[in-house]
Design a protein around this motif. Structure first.
Motif, PDB file in Angstrom:
ATOM      1  N   GLU A 149     -49.819 -35.170   6.963  1.00 52.38           N
ATOM      2  CA  GLU A 149     -48.613 -34.865   6.191  1.00 52.38           C
ATOM      3  C   GLU A 149     -48.982 -34.331   4.810  1.00 52.38           C
ATOM      4  N   ILE A 150     -48.449 -33.152   4.489  1.00 50.16           N
ATOM      5  CA  ILE A 150     -48.664 -32.515   3.193  1.00 50.16           C
ATOM      6  C   ILE A 150     -47.307 -32.395   2.508  1.00 50.16           C
ATOM      7  N   GLU A 151     -47.202 -32.942   1.319  1.00 46.46           N
ATOM      8  CA  GLU A 151     -45.904 -33.019   0.642  1.00 46.46           C
ATOM      9  C   GLU A 151     -45.975 -32.375  -0.742  1.00 46.46           C
ATOM     10  N   ILE A 152     -44.900 -31.683  -1.117  1.00 43.10           N
ATOM     11  CA  ILE A 152     -44.768 -31.208  -2.501  1.00 43.10           C
ATOM     12  C   ILE A 152     -44.579 -32.436  -3.387  1.00 43.10           C
ATOM     13  N   PHE A 153     -45.523 -32.669  -4.278  1.00 41.70           N
ATOM     14  CA  PHE A 153     -45.557 -33.919  -5.019  1.00 41.70           C
ATOM     15  C   PHE A 153     -44.820 -33.850  -6.351  1.00 41.70           C
ATOM     16  N   GLY A 154     -44.895 -32.718  -7.012  1.00 43.93           N
ATOM     17  CA  GLY A 154     -44.405 -32.661  -8.379  1.00 43.93           C
ATOM     18  C   GLY A 154     -42.939 -32.353  -8.538  1.00 43.93           C
ATOM     19  N   ASN A 155     -42.297 -31.754  -7.532  1.00 43.25           N
ATOM     20  CA  ASN A 155     -40.910 -31.307  -7.675  1.00 43.25           C
ATOM     21  C   ASN A 155     -40.107 -31.659  -6.439  1.00 43.25           C
ATOM     22  N   PRO A 156     -38.835 -32.039  -6.593  1.00 40.26           N
ATOM     23  CA  PRO A 156     -37.983 -32.295  -5.420  1.00 40.26           C
ATOM     24  C   PRO A 156     -37.675 -31.003  -4.686  1.00 40.26           C
ATOM     25  N   SER A 157     -37.106 -31.140  -3.511  1.00 37.42           N
ATOM     26  CA  SER A 157     -36.858 -29.983  -2.649  1.00 37.42           C
ATOM     27  C   SER A 157     -35.818 -29.038  -3.227  1.00 37.42           C
ATOM     28  N   THR A 158     -35.019 -29.489  -4.190  1.00 34.23           N
ATOM     29  CA  THR A 158     -34.056 -28.600  -4.822  1.00 34.23           C
ATOM     30  C   THR A 158     -34.720 -27.644  -5.803  1.00 34.23           C
ATOM     31  N   VAL A 159     -35.991 -27.930  -6.152  1.00 33.16           N
ATOM     32  CA  VAL A 159     -36.711 -27.106  -7.121  1.00 33.16           C
ATOM     33  C   VAL A 159     -37.834 -26.318  -6.458  1.00 33.16           C
ATOM     34  N   VAL A 160     -38.622 -26.984  -5.626  1.00 33.13           N
ATOM     35  CA  VAL A 160     -39.733 -26.346  -4.913  1.00 33.13           C
ATOM     36  C   VAL A 160     -39.710 -26.840  -3.477  1.00 33.13           C
ATOM     37  N   GLY A 161     -39.872 -25.924  -2.532  1.00 31.79           N
ATOM     38  CA  GLY A 161     -39.856 -26.333  -1.133  1.00 31.79           C
ATOM     39  C   GLY A 161     -40.704 -25.435  -0.265  1.00 31.79           C
ATOM     40  N   PHE A 162     -41.207 -26.007   0.829  1.00 31.96           N
ATOM     41  CA  PHE A 162     -41.959 -25.224   1.801  1.00 31.96           C
ATOM     42  C   PHE A 162     -41.009 -24.302   2.559  1.00 31.96           C
ATOM     43  N   ARG A 163     -41.431 -23.058   2.747  1.00 29.16           N
ATOM     44  CA  ARG A 163     -40.637 -22.088   3.480  1.00 29.16           C
ATOM     45  C   ARG A 163     -41.215 -21.865   4.873  1.00 29.16           C
ATOM     46  N   ASN A 164     -42.507 -21.612   4.962  1.00 25.48           N
ATOM     47  CA  ASN A 164     -43.187 -21.401   6.236  1.00 25.48           C
ATOM     48  C   ASN A 164     -44.398 -22.320   6.299  1.00 25.48           C
ATOM     49  N   ASN A 189     -37.391 -32.401   5.101  1.00 27.23           N
ATOM     50  CA  ASN A 189     -37.089 -32.998   3.805  1.00 27.23           C
ATOM     51  C   ASN A 189     -37.069 -34.514   3.959  1.00 27.23           C
ATOM     52  N   VAL A 190     -37.798 -35.183   3.096  1.00 30.92           N
ATOM     53  CA  VAL A 190     -37.930 -36.634   3.167  1.00 30.92           C
ATOM     54  C   VAL A 190     -37.261 -37.251   1.956  1.00 30.92           C
ATOM     55  N   THR A 191     -36.384 -38.206   2.192  1.00 25.70           N
ATOM     56  CA  THR A 191     -35.678 -38.877   1.105  1.00 25.70           C
ATOM     57  C   THR A 191     -36.478 -40.094   0.643  1.00 25.70           C
ATOM     58  N   LYS A 192     -36.776 -40.151  -0.641  1.00 20.16           N
ATOM     59  CA  LYS A 192     -37.530 -41.269  -1.213  1.00 20.16           C
ATOM     60  C   LYS A 192     -36.580 -42.414  -1.563  1.00 20.16           C
ATOM     61  N   THR A 193     -37.141 -43.531  -2.016  1.00 21.27           N
ATOM     62  CA  THR A 193     -36.328 -44.682  -2.394  1.00 21.27           C
ATOM     63  C   THR A 193     -35.428 -44.388  -3.581  1.00 21.27           C
ATOM     64  N   THR A 194     -35.775 -43.374  -4.363  1.00 24.11           N
ATOM     65  CA  THR A 194     -34.945 -42.975  -5.498  1.00 24.11           C
ATOM     66  C   THR A 194     -33.737 -42.152  -5.072  1.00 24.11           C
ATOM     67  N   GLY A 195     -33.690 -41.752  -3.784  1.00 22.47           N
ATOM     68  CA  GLY A 195     -32.616 -40.906  -3.293  1.00 22.47           C
ATOM     69  C   GLY A 195     -32.899 -39.426  -3.434  1.00 22.47           C
ATOM     70  N   ILE A 196     -34.041 -39.068  -4.019  1.00 26.09           N
ATOM     71  CA  ILE A 196     -34.428 -37.672  -4.205  1.00 26.09           C
ATOM     72  C   ILE A 196     -35.197 -37.199  -2.976  1.00 26.09           C
ATOM     73  N   LYS A 197     -34.941 -35.976  -2.544  1.00 24.74           N
ATOM     74  CA  LYS A 197     -35.597 -35.417  -1.378  1.00 24.74           C
ATOM     75  C   LYS A 197     -36.783 -34.540  -1.791  1.00 24.74           C
ATOM     76  N   TYR A 198     -37.859 -34.668  -1.028  1.00 23.14           N
ATOM     77  CA  TYR A 198     -39.046 -33.843  -1.219  1.00 23.14           C
ATOM     78  C   TYR A 198     -39.375 -33.172   0.111  1.00 23.14           C
ATOM     79  N   THR A 199     -39.896 -31.974   0.030  1.00 23.13           N
ATOM     80  CA  THR A 199     -40.204 -31.222   1.248  1.00 23.13           C
ATOM     81  C   THR A 199     -41.612 -31.532   1.709  1.00 23.13           C
ATOM     82  N   ARG A 200     -41.783 -31.598   3.027  1.00 22.19           N
ATOM     83  CA  ARG A 200     -43.046 -32.030   3.612  1.00 22.19           C
ATOM     84  C   ARG A 200     -43.378 -31.183   4.837  1.00 22.19           C
ATOM     85  N   VAL A 201     -44.651 -30.834   4.963  1.00 23.09           N
ATOM     86  CA  VAL A 201     -45.183 -30.213   6.180  1.00 23.09           C
ATOM     87  C   VAL A 201     -45.902 -31.294   6.971  1.00 23.09           C
TER      88      VAL A 201
END
Length: 315
Positions: A149-164, A189-201
């Motif tokens: 699993e590779i996840e965008i760590f620094g920004n939620p999916s509303t700011v930075v997200g995987f496209r392909n 998109n994975v929802t964290k305990t904070t309720g913020i979503k992050y994008t993951r491959v």
């Protein structure tokens, strides 16, 4: 010497280090994972190792390619780049990394997307140990989809997200115990305990155990013990020492061997095919012990009463 980026459209380069590019919606990031080696799957610890190369590509409209250049090598930190994390990684070693400003003209077959204009490409060679959960219900004929699993760590999916996302297995990825079948990737998109979503491959590496040698070393001894236990039915009734040794020793040997084979698997709260098979063999050996005790009891009754209790029992 490869030149550094000098053409910037809207702001000075030092400011670019701290600011991410503006974008309508999340900044799209394309990812490609090349798996170059598969190492040491530890089914007791629930880990496996992978050696590979990760490529991340994105565009920054504030940068312009210097005239006459197709590729410009940058230093890590020269410009903004998305932070990523090997989410289920236990330990990771980055062997080498580089950042380039690249024009895909003439390299469209290798591009991760149909880009318009030059892109930033981050390349990272890594060796990482990943955690996993395996199901051994069909051991040793088991197949698994190992997660990476590779996840965008620094920004939620509303700011930075995987496209392909793409994953590629090198032709020489082999293992003495497992057959590496293929690998597939998916974006979520994975929802964290904070309720913020992050994008993951999520990459699943499909492996299949090379079962022939394991099956022979696991099941053949049980069959041999079962045959020995069954042989006690054909021994003379008065051969008590031989029947005692053959029935009781085979049952204890089946117990001991089952414990040794089961120790190769992690603790589990469900029955496996191996458990069912071993228990049947142990019960069969135990049946031989029960038959021996019953015959011995009838022989003692016959000697005491002078009647043919064994014959009557057979009738």
């Amino acid at each position: 010497e490869i030149p550094r980026v000098t053409g910037v459209q809207t702001c000075a380069l030092p400011i670019l280090k701290a600011q991410q590019p503006s974008s309508v919606g999340p900044i799209p990031v394309d990812a490609k994972l090349v798996i170059t080696n598969f190492l040491s799957l530890d089914q007791i610890a629930g880990t496996y190792m992978v050696q590979g190369t990760l490529l991340l590509a994105w565009q920054d409209p504030r940068l312009a390619m210097p005239e006459g250049e197709k590729r410009v090598q940058l230093q890590i930190g020269d410009v903004w780049q998305p932070q990523h994390d090997y989410y289920n990684g236990v330990s990771t070693t980055i062997a080498a990394s580089k950042l380039a400003f690249l024009d895909w003209t003439g390299l469209e077959d290798y591009a991760l997307h149909n880009y318009t204009g030059p892109t930033l490409v981050y390349t990272e060679r890594f060796v990482s140990t990943f955690s996993m959960r395996l199901n051994f219900a069909t051991y040793p004929f088991d197949k698994h989809a190992l997660p990476l699993e590779i996840e965008i760590f620094g920004n939620p999916s509303t700011v930075v997200g995987f496209r392909n996302s793409r994953v590629e297995l090198m032709d020489d990825v082999v293992d003495p115990i497992w057959t590496v079948v293929d690998a597939k990737s998916a974006i979520s998109n994975v929802t964290k305990t904070t309720g913020i979503k992050y994008t993951r491959v999520t990459v699943h590496i499909h492996v299949m155990r090379q079962w022939l040698n394991k099956a022979i070393s696991t099941y053949v001894p049980f069959i041999f013990l079962l045959i020995l236990s069954y042989g006690s039915y054909f021994m003379a009734l008065d051969q008590l020492p031989a029947r005692t040794a053959l029935t009781i020793i085979t049952m204890l040997a089946a117990f001991t061997y089952y414990n040794a084979v089961s120790a190769a698997l992690p603790p589990r709260g469900y029955f496996t095919f191996l458990d069912v098979y071993a228990v049947i063999c142990i019960l069969a050996a135990g049946t031989g012990v029960g038959v021996f005790l019953r015959v011995h009891h009838l022989m003692r009754v016959e000697k005491k009463t002078g009647t043919a209790e064994i014959g009557r029992a057979h009738v």
